[in-house]
Design a protein around this motif. Structure first.
Motif, PDB file in Angstrom:
ATOM      1  N   ILE A 174       0.835  -1.204   0.000  1.00 56.41           N
ATOM      2  CA  ILE A 174       0.000   0.000   0.000  1.00 56.41           C
ATOM      3  C   ILE A 174       0.867   1.250   0.000  1.00 56.41           C
ATOM      4  O   ILE A 174       0.651   2.190  -0.772  1.00 56.41           O
ATOM      5  CB  ILE A 174      -0.934   0.003   1.231  1.00 56.41           C
ATOM      6  N   TYR A 175       1.867   1.287   0.880  1.00 60.86           N
ATOM      7  CA  TYR A 175       2.711   2.466   0.993  1.00 60.86           C
ATOM      8  C   TYR A 175       3.617   2.663  -0.224  1.00 60.86           C
ATOM      9  O   TYR A 175       3.919   3.795  -0.600  1.00 60.86           O
ATOM     10  CB  TYR A 175       3.582   2.383   2.252  1.00 60.86           C
ATOM     11  N   ALA A 176       4.080   1.561  -0.823  1.00 59.41           N
ATOM     12  CA  ALA A 176       5.087   1.659  -1.874  1.00 59.41           C
ATOM     13  C   ALA A 176       4.605   2.444  -3.088  1.00 59.41           C
ATOM     14  O   ALA A 176       5.396   3.128  -3.745  1.00 59.41           O
ATOM     15  CB  ALA A 176       5.523   0.259  -2.310  1.00 59.41           C
ATOM     16  N   VAL A 177       3.306   2.368  -3.380  1.00 58.19           N
ATOM     17  CA  VAL A 177       2.766   3.010  -4.585  1.00 58.19           C
ATOM     18  C   VAL A 177       3.096   4.496  -4.623  1.00 58.19           C
ATOM     19  O   VAL A 177       3.515   5.043  -5.649  1.00 58.19           O
ATOM     20  CB  VAL A 177       1.240   2.803  -4.666  1.00 58.19           C
ATOM     21  N   THR A 178       2.903   5.177  -3.502  1.00 54.65           N
ATOM     22  CA  THR A 178       3.159   6.615  -3.459  1.00 54.65           C
ATOM     23  C   THR A 178       4.480   6.960  -2.781  1.00 54.65           C
ATOM     24  O   THR A 178       5.084   7.987  -3.086  1.00 54.65           O
ATOM     25  CB  THR A 178       2.022   7.334  -2.710  1.00 54.65           C
ATOM     26  N   GLN A 179       4.946   6.122  -1.848  1.00 54.28           N
ATOM     27  CA  GLN A 179       6.092   6.517  -1.046  1.00 54.28           C
ATOM     28  C   GLN A 179       7.425   6.411  -1.769  1.00 54.28           C
ATOM     29  O   GLN A 179       8.353   7.148  -1.458  1.00 54.28           O
ATOM     30  CB  GLN A 179       6.153   5.691   0.249  1.00 54.28           C
ATOM     31  N   ILE A 180       7.542   5.525  -2.729  1.00 53.44           N
ATOM     32  CA  ILE A 180       8.799   5.429  -3.479  1.00 53.44           C
ATOM     33  C   ILE A 180       9.085   6.735  -4.225  1.00 53.44           C
ATOM     34  O   ILE A 180      10.166   7.313  -4.070  1.00 53.44           O
ATOM     35  CB  ILE A 180       8.772   4.213  -4.423  1.00 53.44           C
TER      36      ILE A 180
END
Length: 248
Positions: free
Chosen positions: A213-219
Motif C-alpha cells: 500500500i505504501y510503496a505506490v506513493t512513497q517510493i
C-alpha cells in the motif's frame, strides 16, 4: 540584524508557504502517522517505553548544542524542525483510503545527528496531532519510533557510509533522506502488521500488504524528498549559515 534576516528570508518564505498550505487545506488523517485509537493500549505503552531512552538522549544532545558556541545553532535547529513539520504535513492520497507524505528528517539528521531528531520529532508530532488531527496522542510513541528514531538512524548510517566511501556530498545527502523516509514506512508497516496480522498468512502476509500500500506513493515521494533536502542543505551551506564540521 537586517542582514541576518535577509539571509534567512528564502527559508522563511518556503516554510511560511508550506505552513499556510497545511492549515488552509486540511485532509482526512489516514496517513503514515498511526491514527488515534488504532493501537491497543499495551502497544501504545510498549512504543512509549521503547522510545523514551532515545528521547532522553536527544534532550541531552540538544542541550549541548543549544549551549554551545556553534554559530546559528539555534536558528538551524528551528529550521530543521520546521522542515520536518512542513514536509510531514503534506499528505497525498494513497490507495485503500491511506495517505503518504515525506518525513523531512534527513536534513536535521545530517546537520545535528539522529539523536536530536527524536526531540524535534516529538514536538512536530504533538503539533500535528493537536492542530491538524494528523496522528494521535496515544500513538505518539509509535509514530516517534518510526519517523524520528528509526528513520534518522538509518539515514545517518547511510550518510556516514557514503561519506566514508568518498561519495559526493549531494548524492550522500539524497540517499540519506531517501532511505530515512523508506525505513520509516517499513517500520510503520511492521507496527501495524503485528497488531493486525493477516488471518491466513499472519504478520508476514500483513507486512507485505501494508508495504504494498505504501510503496505506490512513497517510493516517488522519497525520491522527491531527497532532491528537496539536497536543495535546502546546499542553500544553507552556500549562504554560510552552517559548517559541515560544526559538530565534529
Amino acid at each position: 540584524m537586517m542582514g541576518a534576516l535577509k539571509k534567512y528570508r528564502k527559508f522563511m518564505l518556503f516554510l511560511a508557504i508550506g505552513f499556510i498550505y497545511t492549515l488552509a487545506y486540511p485532509m482526512t488523517a489516514h496517513a503514515m502517522h498511526i491514527m488515534e485509537g488504532m493501537l491497543p493500549p499495551k502497544w501504545c505503552i510498549f512504543w512509549f517505553v521503547v522510545s523514551a531512552p532515545f528521547f532522553i538522549y536527544g534532550l541531552y544532545r540538544m542541550h549541548k548544542i543549544v549551549n554551545s558556541d556553534i554559530p546559528n545553532a539555534k536558528v538551524m535547529l528551528a529550521l530543521c524542525g520546521a522542515f520536518v513539520f512542513v514536509l510531514s504535513s503534506l499528505k497525498l492520497p494513497s490507495v485503500t483510503g491511506s495517505c503518504s507524505h515525506p518525513t523531512g528528517v534527513g536534513l536535521g539528521t545530517v546537520m545535528f545527528g539522529p539523536g536530536v531528531m527524536s526531540v524535534l520529532g516529538v514536538i512536530v508530532l504533538l503539533f500535528q496531532a493537536l492542530l491538524l488531527a494528523h496522528g494521535g496522542l496515544t500513538t505518539l510513541g509509535a509514530n516517534e519510533f518510526s519517523m524520528t528514531i528509526v528513520g534518522p538512524i538509518v539515514g545517518y548510517a547511510v550518510w556516514k557510509l557514503c561519506r566514508a566511501m568518498k561519495v559526493r556530498r549531494s548524492i550522500s545527502l539524497f540517499l540519506c533522506a531517501m532511505f530515512a523516509d523508506w525505513s520509516t514506512y517499513v517500520t510503520t508497516a511492521f507496527q501495524l502488521a503485528i497488531v493486525f496480522p493477516d488471518p491466513n498468512g499472519g504478520v508476514g502476509a500483513a507486512l507485505v500488504k501494508f508495504l504494498g500500500i505504501y510503496a505506490v506513493t512513497q517510493i516517488p515521494l522519497a525520491i522527491a524528498e531527497g532532491l528537496l533536502t539536497v536543495i535546502v542543505y546546499n542553500l544553507v551551506i552556500s549562504n554560510d549559515l552552517w559548517k559541515e564540521s560544526a559538530l565534529q
